[in-house]
Scaffold this active site. Structure first.
Site, PDB file in Angstrom:
ATOM      1  N   GLY A  75       0.888  -0.834   0.466  1.00 49.27           N
ATOM      2  CA  GLY A  75      -0.187  -0.121   0.335  1.00 49.27           C
ATOM      3  C   GLY A  75       1.165   1.100   0.093  1.00 49.27           C
ATOM      4  O   GLY A  75       0.141   2.100  -0.303  1.00 49.27           O
ATOM      5  N   ASP A 129      -0.553  -0.814  13.503  1.00 51.91           N
ATOM      6  CA  ASP A 129       0.367  -1.766  12.918  1.00 51.91           C
ATOM      7  C   ASP A 129       0.491  -3.433  14.254  1.00 51.91           C
ATOM      8  O   ASP A 129       1.120  -4.032  14.137  1.00 51.91           O
ATOM      9  CB  ASP A 129       1.365  -2.126  11.925  1.00 51.91           C
ATOM     10  CG  ASP A 129       1.327  -1.079  10.174  1.00 51.91           C
ATOM     11  OD1 ASP A 129       0.504  -1.431  10.325  1.00 51.91           O
ATOM     12  OD2 ASP A 129       1.726  -0.606  10.179  1.00 51.91           O
ATOM     13  N   SER A 148      -2.377   9.216  12.681  1.00 50.80           N
ATOM     14  CA  SER A 148      -1.382   8.100  12.486  1.00 50.80           C
ATOM     15  C   SER A 148      -0.047   9.848  11.502  1.00 50.80           C
ATOM     16  O   SER A 148       0.826   9.751  10.971  1.00 50.80           O
ATOM     17  CB  SER A 148      -1.275   7.358  11.077  1.00 50.80           C
ATOM     18  OG  SER A 148      -2.304   6.473  11.230  1.00 50.80           O
TER      19      SER A 148
END
Length: 427
Positions: free
Chosen positions: A91, A304, A190
């Protein structure tokens, strides 16, 4: 299909963490956009990094593996032609290189595999529509063709989408022949990944004004310089061993930078809230916990590391809530579902919600079952760490997907005392 039978065993010893995949993507791109020759040291040639290397080569960079480092000669921007970029399942490669390709070329075609075609690209499609850039794509697979030239201007981007879109624009806009501004229209998620982007770009000579993450001012006609650069260790991979320590192993982890900009460094703060104490001896980080306790984990800033933190939460006293985690559903697999399903097979008590997990702690995992990686590297490694606190062995199907980010994970796992048998079905 690769199959591993893992036997319960504590991990002990020292492990050197692979270099940060997130930083490596950015360093390879910045060096490829440079005006000379760069050396990038401490590179782990995982599938995702290879995808970015091959993508930048398709755009005109010359990249050679010299063993200890990559030698990268920057793109000759005077050569313009249509390009085909194979993103594999990365990605980052896809979302970083889309705007770069139309900043330096007139057109590009992007292809890939797995779930990559299902990841949304609407943020870029809206920009294409506004700027008159033509494009076409296939549904539920990656086959995207773009024709046009990215123009400087004002770009409004939602902050609660993937930061990869913002990074792609940040990397691209300094190359244009005019000034630009990125305006963040909602609360930013993020943030740590944008810090990595800005810090890496600064190292390569690009100046961007960050107005409290609400807007970014980008001067045009900037030039990436060529430098020698070393990639630091990866907290998203280090998290597996930090979490192993939390549930009873004794691993010292090398090459994690204590003042890192990596958003996944948040694993230290989260595990500390759950009862872990950490020791940093001259770059060797280790931790232990007398008793693990529940907490609330916000998945929006560090998606993650959520799968392996779910293992720790499952073995902690009380109820842990993992919130704001909807983006885990559009990773290599639906990670919220995969975590809930596979850890529940081991004996965890997990309730799956729309964008969260509710986890009630148990004393140990039972094991004695077959689990599946869902062809997702982070799920495979998460299950391996969970096996260290099982009463019985477990069998993991499709473990080879670790090649996406950490090809030598099971070599390191075995070196630390992990015990398993391996076989392949259908060969």
């Amino acid at each position: 299909m690769g199959v591993l039978k893992l036997y319960p065993s504590k991990l002990r010893g020292e492990v050197r963490i692979p270099p940060s995949k997130s930083i490596a993507h950015r360093a390879v791109i910045c060096a490829s956009l440079g005006c000379g020759v760069s050396k990038i040291k401490n590179i782990n040639l995982s599938d995702d990094i290879i995808a970015t290397i091959e993508g930048m080569k398709s755009l005109g960079a010359t990249i050679q593996d010299k063993g200890d480092y990559l030698e990268i000669k920057g793109i000759d921007r005077s050569k313009k032609s249509d390009k085909v970029i194979d993103c594999n399942e990365s990605g980052s490669t896809l979302r970083f290189l889309i705007p770069i390709s139309i900043a330096i070329c007139e057109g590009a075609r992007f292809v890939g595999r797995g779930n990559l075609g299902k990841r949304p690209l609407d943020t870029y499609y809206e920009i294409f529509d506004k700027q008159g850039i033509s494009y076409n794509y296939a549904e539920d697979e990656l086959n995207l063709s773009i024709c046009g030239k990215l123009k400087p201007g004002e770009f409004k981007v939602e902050g609660n989408i993937s930061s990869q879109f913002i990074t792609g624009l940040l990397l691209s806009l300094p190359l244009l022949d005019g000034d630009s501004k990125i305006i963040i229209t909602t609360e930013l998620e993020s943030r740590g990944y944008l810090d990595l982007t800005l810090n890496t770009m600064r190292d390569f000579g690009i100046d961007i004004i960050n107005n409290d993450y609400k807007e970014f001012i980008i001067k045009g006609n900037q030039t990436y310089k060529s430098i020698d650069y070393k990639v630091e260790g990866d907290y998203s991979q280090g998290a597996f061993y930090l979490c192993a320590d939390a549930i009873g192993s004794d691993v010292s982890i090398l090459d994690l930078k204590s003042n890192s900009f990596q958003g996944d460094r948040e694993v230290i703060n989260i595990l500390n809230r759950m009862g872990m104490e950490f020791v940093d001896r001259q770059g060797k980080i280790s931790g232990y916990a007398k008793e693990l306790k529940s907490t609330i984990i916000d998945g929006s800033q560090c998606p993650d590391i959520i799968p392996v933190l779910s293992v720790v939460a499952s073995l902690s006293k009380g109820r842990t809530e993992i919130i704001n985690a909807k983006r885990l559903r559009i990773k290599e697999c639906d990670r919220l579902n995969a975590v809930a399903v596979e850890l529940s097979k081991l004996g965890a008590k997990i309730e799956e919600k729309k964008d969260s997990l509710i986890i009630d702690g148990v004393d140990y995992f039972l094991g004695g079952v077959e689990v599946w990686s869902h062809n997702d590297h982070r799920i495979a490694m998460t299950l391996a760490i969970a096996s260290t606190r099982c009463k019985e062995p477990i069998v993991i199907k499709d473990f080879e997907c670790i090649s996406k980010s950490y090809p030598k994970f099971f070599d390191d796992f075995k070196m630390l005392g992990g015990s398993f048998d391996e076989w392949h079905v259908g060969q």
